[in-house]
Design a protein around this motif. Structure first.
Motif, PDB file in Angstrom:
ATOM      1  N   ALA A   7       0.829  -1.211   0.000  1.00  0.00           N
ATOM      2  CA  ALA A   7       0.000   0.000   0.000  1.00  0.00           C
ATOM      3  C   ALA A   7       0.861   1.257   0.000  1.00  0.00           C
ATOM      4  O   ALA A   7       0.647   2.178  -0.795  1.00  0.00           O
ATOM      5  N   THR A   8       1.832   1.319   0.892  1.00  0.00           N
ATOM      6  CA  THR A   8       2.679   2.510   0.954  1.00  0.00           C
ATOM      7  C   THR A   8       3.628   2.583  -0.238  1.00  0.00           C
ATOM      8  O   THR A   8       3.995   3.679  -0.664  1.00  0.00           O
ATOM      9  N   PHE A   9       4.029   1.432  -0.781  1.00  0.00           N
ATOM     10  CA  PHE A   9       4.870   1.431  -1.979  1.00  0.00           C
ATOM     11  C   PHE A   9       4.136   2.085  -3.148  1.00  0.00           C
ATOM     12  O   PHE A   9       4.701   2.917  -3.866  1.00  0.00           O
ATOM     13  N   ALA A 152       5.756  -0.482   6.463  1.00  0.00           N
ATOM     14  CA  ALA A 152       5.128   0.637   5.778  1.00  0.00           C
ATOM     15  C   ALA A 152       6.162   1.661   5.325  1.00  0.00           C
ATOM     16  O   ALA A 152       6.114   2.164   4.197  1.00  0.00           O
ATOM     17  N   LEU A 153       7.121   1.966   6.190  1.00  0.00           N
ATOM     18  CA  LEU A 153       8.155   2.932   5.827  1.00  0.00           C
ATOM     19  C   LEU A 153       9.055   2.386   4.726  1.00  0.00           C
ATOM     20  O   LEU A 153       9.465   3.125   3.825  1.00  0.00           O
ATOM     21  N   LEU A 154       9.360   1.093   4.784  1.00  0.00           N
ATOM     22  CA  LEU A 154      10.189   0.489   3.742  1.00  0.00           C
ATOM     23  C   LEU A 154       9.461   0.520   2.401  1.00  0.00           C
ATOM     24  O   LEU A 154      10.073   0.787   1.357  1.00  0.00           O
ATOM     25  N   GLY A 155       8.161   0.253   2.420  1.00  0.00           N
ATOM     26  CA  GLY A 155       7.389   0.318   1.184  1.00  0.00           C
ATOM     27  C   GLY A 155       7.359   1.723   0.611  1.00  0.00           C
ATOM     28  O   GLY A 155       7.508   1.911  -0.607  1.00  0.00           O
ATOM     29  N   ALA A 156       7.167   2.727   1.470  1.00  0.00           N
ATOM     30  CA  ALA A 156       7.137   4.117   1.001  1.00  0.00           C
ATOM     31  C   ALA A 156       8.480   4.515   0.392  1.00  0.00           C
ATOM     32  O   ALA A 156       8.534   5.143  -0.670  1.00  0.00           O
ATOM     33  N   ALA A 163      10.097   5.680  -8.182  1.00  0.00           N
ATOM     34  CA  ALA A 163       9.548   6.822  -8.922  1.00  0.00           C
ATOM     35  C   ALA A 163      10.665   7.697  -9.478  1.00  0.00           C
ATOM     36  O   ALA A 163      10.578   8.172 -10.616  1.00  0.00           O
ATOM     37  N   VAL A 164      11.697   7.914  -8.690  1.00  0.00           N
ATOM     38  CA  VAL A 164      12.821   8.731  -9.162  1.00  0.00           C
ATOM     39  C   VAL A 164      13.495   8.078 -10.360  1.00  0.00           C
ATOM     40  O   VAL A 164      13.809   8.729 -11.368  1.00  0.00           O
ATOM     41  N   ALA A 259      -5.309  -2.215   4.614  1.00  0.00           N
ATOM     42  CA  ALA A 259      -4.477  -1.558   3.611  1.00  0.00           C
ATOM     43  C   ALA A 259      -5.198  -1.448   2.280  1.00  0.00           C
ATOM     44  O   ALA A 259      -5.013  -0.481   1.539  1.00  0.00           O
ATOM     45  N   GLY A 260      -6.037  -2.438   1.972  1.00  0.00           N
ATOM     46  CA  GLY A 260      -6.698  -2.434   0.670  1.00  0.00           C
ATOM     47  C   GLY A 260      -7.954  -1.596   0.613  1.00  0.00           C
ATOM     48  O   GLY A 260      -8.111  -0.746  -0.276  1.00  0.00           O
ATOM     49  N   VAL A 261      -8.870  -1.821   1.570  1.00  0.00           N
ATOM     50  CA  VAL A 261     -10.178  -1.142   1.493  1.00  0.00           C
ATOM     51  C   VAL A 261     -10.526  -0.374   2.747  1.00  0.00           C
ATOM     52  O   VAL A 261     -11.647   0.144   2.870  1.00  0.00           O
ATOM     53  N   GLY A 262      -9.616  -0.285   3.700  1.00  0.00           N
ATOM     54  CA  GLY A 262      -9.898   0.474   4.904  1.00  0.00           C
ATOM     55  C   GLY A 262     -10.754  -0.261   5.912  1.00  0.00           C
ATOM     56  O   GLY A 262     -11.326   0.353   6.809  1.00  0.00           O
TER      57      GLY A 262
END
Length: 363
Positions: A7-9, A152-156, A163-164, A259-262
């Motif tokens: 999700a965060t990725f 979550a932080l690793l995915g972000a 993206a870069v 993570a998917g639908v809240g």
């Protein structure tokens, strides 16, 4: 867990790619007009924007430890609401302004070049700070709701780094990507994510006592069990449902659904109502916007935002793609679907335009 990482990725990838494309447009334009000497000022503004986003994230993360439980929940709920508002606004802003973003950015650069050093620093800062602050708020809210900070932080971080790299490849013409389809699908995903963040924000505000709910004195009580009522008996300030005995709150399935639908194993009526209303309204408007941007349009001039900038796979071409719009000019240049980035070779071999008299004129 895999759910929070994915999700965060995806959020980091989408938001980071938007920022990378904006920076790519600015860098490409300065290069085209022969002002590479101004690039250090632009990068200074971009660096300040990144530092601002990181600083905000650090303040929210470490500053919350000094607050009481109620204050932490109030802060978390308020910031989550702000993140939902910013994400929703950006989704619809991209649908409307994506086709003219390139022109607006280039006009801002022209004005900044006449305004001095700080003007160019400011345009680099403003162009990236909006995306950075939005990404920080959304990721911070999601990390708080998942309770699985490392994944979550690793995915972000992985999403932002990807993206870069993708942005650099696109700017160099080394990658063709259907950005229209990419931003459409990820925009739909963000709508569902924002609905989940909204539901979690209301949960925090109810725990803090800012909103009525099952944690306060006014909660409806089941006369049989003496606990807070569940189901219709708990409407409107009790529990809508509680399936914690079937789906453990700390299980992998619960994390995947959240993570998917809240979805949360136990949700209050305010959470369920807010989630359903947000989905119903925003999805309807989002689908309407997608259909509007895909309607056939008249051919645009060569120097318009929808045409290839400097030929192929340039940031300007990706800007038009980001809106999901289909341009006859671009479609004539490449057999790929709408929103794809055309190559210089295909643009050079565009079919000849018909002459009013019936003859065929060379382009």
């Amino acid at each position: 867990m895999l759910a929070s990482f994915f999700a965060t990725f995806l959020i980091g990838l989408r938001e980071g790619l938007e920022a990378a494309l904006v920076v790519g447009i600015l860098v490409a334009y300065l290069t085209r007009v022969g002002r590479r000497d101004a690039l250090p000022k632009l990068w200074t503004g971009v660096g300040l924007a990144v530092a601002l986003a990181l600083g905000i994230g650090a303040i929210f993360t470490f500053g919350a430890y000094m607050l009481t439980f109620e204050a932490q929940e109030l802060l978390g709920g308020g910031l989550s609401l702000l993140a939902v508002a910013m994400v929703t606004w950006m989704i619809f802003w991209m649908q409307k302004a994506g086709r003219t973003l390139k022109t607006g950015l280039e006009g801002g650069v022209d004005r900044a070049l006449r305004g001095g050093v700080w003007a160019l620093v400011a345009i680099g800062f403003v162009s990236v700070a909006r995306e950075g602050v939005e990404t920080t708020l959304l990721l911070w809210s999601m990390v708080q709701s998942f309770g699985d900070s490392p994944s979550a932080l690793l995915g972000a971080l992985g999403g932002l780094m990807t993206a870069v790299v993708l942005g650099w490849f696109i700017a160099r013409g080394m990658l063709r990507l259907n950005l229209g389809r990419f931003f459409t699908w990820t925009g739909g995903f963000l709508v569902v994510v924002a609905a989940g963040v909204l539901a979690y924000a209301l949960h925090d505000l109810q725990e803090a006592g800012a909103l009525p709910g099952p944690f306060g004195a006014g909660a409806p009580i089941d006369p049989t069990t003496g606990a807070v009522a569940i189901g219709w008996a708990g409407f409107p300030f009790g529990w809508a449902f509680d399936v914690s005995s079937t789906i453990a709150p700390d299980s992998a399935l619960a994390a995947l659904l959240q993570a998917g639908v809240g979805f949360m194993p136990a949700m209050t009526w305010l959470q369920v109502i807010a989630w359903a209303v947000y989905i119903a309204v925003v999805v309807l408007l989002f689908v309407r916007g997608v259909r509007a941007t895909r309607r056939p349009r008249a051919a645009l001039p060569v120097d318009s935002p929808a045409s290839a900038f400097g030929g192929a796979s340039s940031p300007a071409a990706t800007t038009a793609s980001a809106s999901g719009a289909s341009s006859p000019t671009v479609a004539a240049s490449t057999p790929s679907s709408a929103g794809s980035i055309s190559s210089p070779a295909s643009a050079a071999t565009a079919p000849a335009a018909p002459h009013p008299s019936g003859a065929t004129a060379a382009p």
